[in-house]
Write an enzyme that holds these catalytic residues in place. Sequence first.
Site, PDB file in Angstrom:
ATOM      1  N   ASN A 145       0.833  -1.199   0.000  1.00 26.82           N
ATOM      2  CA  ASN A 145       0.000   0.000   0.000  1.00 26.82           C
ATOM      3  C   ASN A 145       0.867   1.247   0.000  1.00 26.82           C
ATOM      4  OD1 ASN A 145      -2.495  -1.303  -0.053  1.00 26.82           O
ATOM      5  ND2 ASN A 145      -2.409  -1.683   2.134  1.00 26.82           N
ATOM      6  N   CYS A 146       0.228   2.352  -0.368  1.00 26.77           N
ATOM      7  CA  CYS A 146       0.856   3.665  -0.403  1.00 26.77           C
ATOM      8  C   CYS A 146       1.621   3.909   0.904  1.00 26.77           C
ATOM      9  CB  CYS A 146      -0.247   4.702  -0.592  1.00 26.77           C
ATOM     10  SG  CYS A 146       0.359   6.371  -0.647  1.00 26.77           S
ATOM     11  N   PRO A 147       2.817   4.425   0.888  1.00 27.62           N
ATOM     12  CA  PRO A 147       3.547   4.939  -0.287  1.00 27.62           C
ATOM     13  C   PRO A 147       4.539   3.940  -0.889  1.00 27.62           C
ATOM     14  CG  PRO A 147       4.678   5.659   1.666  1.00 27.62           C
ATOM     15  CD  PRO A 147       3.532   4.767   2.120  1.00 27.62           C
TER      16      PRO A 147
ATOM     17  N   ASP B 127      -3.092  -1.488  -5.149  1.00 28.17           N
ATOM     18  CA  ASP B 127      -3.559  -0.376  -4.327  1.00 28.17           C
ATOM     19  C   ASP B 127      -4.323   0.625  -5.196  1.00 28.17           C
ATOM     20  OD1 ASP B 127      -3.964   1.707  -2.594  1.00 28.17           O
ATOM     21  OD2 ASP B 127      -1.859   2.250  -2.395  1.00 28.17           O
TER      22      ASP B 127
END
Length: 78
Positions: free
Chosen positions: A16-18, A43
């Site tokens: 997932n981000c980042p 994501d």
Amino acid sequence: IKMSDFDKELDTSGLNCPLPIIKAKKEINGMEVGQILHVISTDPGAVMDFESFAGQTGNELISSETKDNKFYFLIKKN
């Protein structure tokens, strides 16, 4: 440019981000100008992330595609 035309592939599925952006940035830094990085992500936030990543880094987001709940990006190093 077709989705099959790239120099390097980076699969960030499950991250997932980042993290997808961080990993993509690291890959692109090691590539030659004009080369294309193919990024795979799961994501949904990556779509916006890679758009702003391209804008901020001066690299070109050639294509952004969604298929079977996965997101595919082609980024050209400038």
